[in-house]
Design an enzyme around this catalytic site. Structure first.
Site, mmCIF file in Angstrom:
data_model
loop_
_atom_site.group_PDB
_atom_site.id
_atom_site.type_symbol
_atom_site.label_atom_id
_atom_site.label_comp_id
_atom_site.label_asym_id
_atom_site.label_seq_id
_atom_site.Cartn_x
_atom_site.Cartn_y
_atom_site.Cartn_z
ATOM 1 N N GLY A 164 -16.612 -50.595 -14.892
ATOM 2 C CA GLY A 164 -17.704 -50.042 -14.080
ATOM 3 C C GLY A 164 -18.919 -50.961 -14.131
ATOM 4 O O GLY A 164 -19.528 -51.285 -13.110
ATOM 5 N N HIS A 165 -19.272 -51.393 -15.360
ATOM 6 C CA HIS A 165 -20.401 -52.335 -15.503
ATOM 7 C C HIS A 165 -20.071 -53.654 -14.808
ATOM 8 O O HIS A 165 -20.926 -54.255 -14.164
ATOM 9 C CB HIS A 165 -20.691 -52.612 -16.984
ATOM 10 C CG HIS A 165 -21.078 -51.396 -17.773
ATOM 11 N ND1 HIS A 165 -20.276 -50.857 -18.746
ATOM 12 C CD2 HIS A 165 -22.176 -50.622 -17.716
ATOM 13 C CE1 HIS A 165 -20.866 -49.798 -19.269
ATOM 14 N NE2 HIS A 165 -22.023 -49.634 -18.664
ATOM 15 N N VAL A 199 -16.537 -46.150 -10.572
ATOM 16 C CA VAL A 199 -15.254 -46.847 -10.783
ATOM 17 C C VAL A 199 -14.381 -45.930 -11.645
ATOM 18 O O VAL A 199 -14.837 -45.377 -12.647
ATOM 19 C CB VAL A 199 -15.474 -48.215 -11.472
ATOM 20 C CG1 VAL A 199 -14.136 -48.905 -11.727
ATOM 21 C CG2 VAL A 199 -16.368 -49.091 -10.606
ATOM 22 N N GLY A 221 -24.508 -51.207 -23.158
ATOM 23 C CA GLY A 221 -23.423 -51.957 -23.792
ATOM 24 C C GLY A 221 -22.098 -51.225 -23.778
ATOM 25 O O GLY A 221 -21.906 -50.256 -23.061
ATOM 26 N N LYS A 267 -21.940 -42.690 -11.029
ATOM 27 C CA LYS A 267 -21.479 -41.631 -11.933
ATOM 28 C C LYS A 267 -22.705 -40.897 -12.501
ATOM 29 O O LYS A 267 -22.695 -39.704 -12.692
ATOM 30 C CB LYS A 267 -20.624 -42.195 -13.075
ATOM 31 C CG LYS A 267 -20.052 -41.069 -13.949
ATOM 32 C CD LYS A 267 -18.987 -41.558 -14.874
ATOM 33 C CE LYS A 267 -19.555 -42.343 -16.022
ATOM 34 N NZ LYS A 267 -20.367 -41.519 -16.958
ATOM 35 N N SER A 324 -16.279 -44.562 -18.449
ATOM 36 C CA SER A 324 -17.476 -44.272 -19.244
ATOM 37 C C SER A 324 -17.270 -44.890 -20.618
ATOM 38 O O SER A 324 -16.148 -44.893 -21.133
ATOM 39 C CB SER A 324 -17.629 -42.755 -19.403
ATOM 40 O OG SER A 324 -18.492 -42.456 -20.474
ATOM 41 N N SER A 325 -18.356 -45.393 -21.186
ATOM 42 C CA SER A 325 -18.243 -45.938 -22.550
ATOM 43 C C SER A 325 -17.779 -44.844 -23.505
ATOM 44 O O SER A 325 -17.158 -45.104 -24.527
ATOM 45 C CB SER A 325 -19.588 -46.487 -23.015
ATOM 46 O OG SER A 325 -20.032 -47.456 -22.101
ATOM 47 N N ARG A 326 -18.078 -43.590 -23.183
ATOM 48 C CA ARG A 326 -17.728 -42.479 -24.082
ATOM 49 C C ARG A 326 -16.248 -42.096 -24.014
ATOM 50 O O ARG A 326 -15.786 -41.323 -24.855
ATOM 51 C CB ARG A 326 -18.600 -41.258 -23.770
ATOM 52 C CG ARG A 326 -20.060 -41.450 -24.180
ATOM 53 C CD ARG A 326 -20.871 -40.182 -24.009
ATOM 54 N NE ARG A 326 -22.182 -40.282 -24.635
ATOM 55 C CZ ARG A 326 -23.319 -40.525 -23.974
ATOM 56 N NH1 ARG A 326 -23.308 -40.721 -22.672
ATOM 57 N NH2 ARG A 326 -24.472 -40.598 -24.625
#
Ligand code: PAF
Length: 298
Positions: A42-43, A182, A37, A155, A191-193
């Site tokens: 990227g997703h 990406v 999530g 990644k 990155s989600s982070r």
């Protein structure tokens, strides 16, 4: 777009779509994008690739507790269900599987999928147990969704190598499709982070992609450079940033993730047309970022 909260619903929705779309070209090919999530571009690129190649696109959103170590960021991992569903809708996802922890782990778990060797290096060495958690949840998801193709971002290159090994070792009838990293326009890998980074940390984090880019150019242009020199130059570039704390910078063969002879130049590998991975993990404050470059020596 159908949203399945339970395994039973996910299986029923996918079975229905497989029957409905059986006649069309790639109509009942199931493309699967597993995620935790907090979806970003990227997703979205993985979903687009799945949409192009497969008649049915399934997305899972599940923050998998067993791939986080005791001192990691499970409790604060960013979540945004509403925005995630909107992105999924925009990308033409057919089924979103959004299970709870209880749905995925209803009883004490006594089965773990462990991929050996490939998990002793890079993130596997710094995050003990992480890839057991990944391999276990991904094999559960594969049993639930039964995808023909599963799309993963490069990644997490070690994750891709581990899962490719798992599906071969366990005869899972699914193709792992690695997709390019990406990046933001300034080079930061998505990155989600990244959301945890302060403005200053984010700006210093650009050293990661910059140093990988420079190292790639050096490997491509110089015939006598050694892996040790490459790793040293990346380390030195990162160490200039006062906010960066290096976890690892390593250069290994790819996808075997085997050690290279660090004192020797890369000419032997060039002859065999092998690929290498230059991978790094660096903390900015409490945020651990990873990035890599996979370089073909052909
Ligand atoms: O890459 C991720 O987001 C996760 O490791 C995955 C593959 C969804 C398993 O939880």
């Amino acid at each position: 777009m159908r949203i399945a909260a339970t395994i039973k619903e996910a299986r029923a929705f996918i079975a229905e779509l497989r029957t409905e779309r059986a006649g069309a070209e790639s109509g009942n090919v199931v493309g699967f994008v597993p995620t935790m999530g907090y979806l970003h571009e990227g997703h979205a690129s993985l979903l687009r690739r799945a949409r192009q190649e497969c008649g049915i696109v399934v997305l899972s959103i599940f923050v998998n507790p067993i791939q986080f170590g005791p001192n990691e960021d499970l409790d604060r991992y960013p979540r945004s269900e509403e925005a995630d569903l909107a992105l999924a809708e925009r990308e033409g996802v057919d089924v979103v599987f959004l299970p709870s922890v209880e749905e995925m782990y209803p009883q004490e778990r006594r089965t773990t999928v462990t991929v050996t060797g490939l998990t002793d290096v890079l993130c596997g060495a710094s995050r003990p147990g992480h890839f057991d958690g990944v391999a276990t949840v991904v094999s559960k998801l594969f049993h639930i969704i039964k995808p023909d193709r599963a799309f993963f971002g490069a990644k997490d290159a070690q994750q891709v190598a581990v899962l490719q090994q798992m599906v071969v070792d366990l005869n899972m009838d699914v193709e792992i499709v690695p997709c390019p990293i990406v990046r933001e326009a300034d080079g930061l890998a998505l990155s989600s982070r990244n959301v945890y980074l302060s403005a200053e940390q984010r700006s210093e984090a650009l050293v990661l992609s910059r140093s990988l880019r420079e190292a790639t150019a050096r490997i491509e242009s110089s015939t006598d450079v050694t892996p040790r020199q490459i790793v040293e130059s990346v380390r030195q570039a990162i160490e200039v940033s006062p906010l960066a704390e290096i976890d690892y910078v390593q250069m290994l063969s790819f996808p075997a993730l085997a050690p290279l002879k660090h004192e020797e130049d890369l000419s032997e590998l060039r002859k065999s047309g092998a690929s290498v991975i230059l991978a790094l993990a660096v903390k900015f404050g409490s945020t651990r970022l990873i990035d890599n470059a996979i370089i073909s020596l052909k």
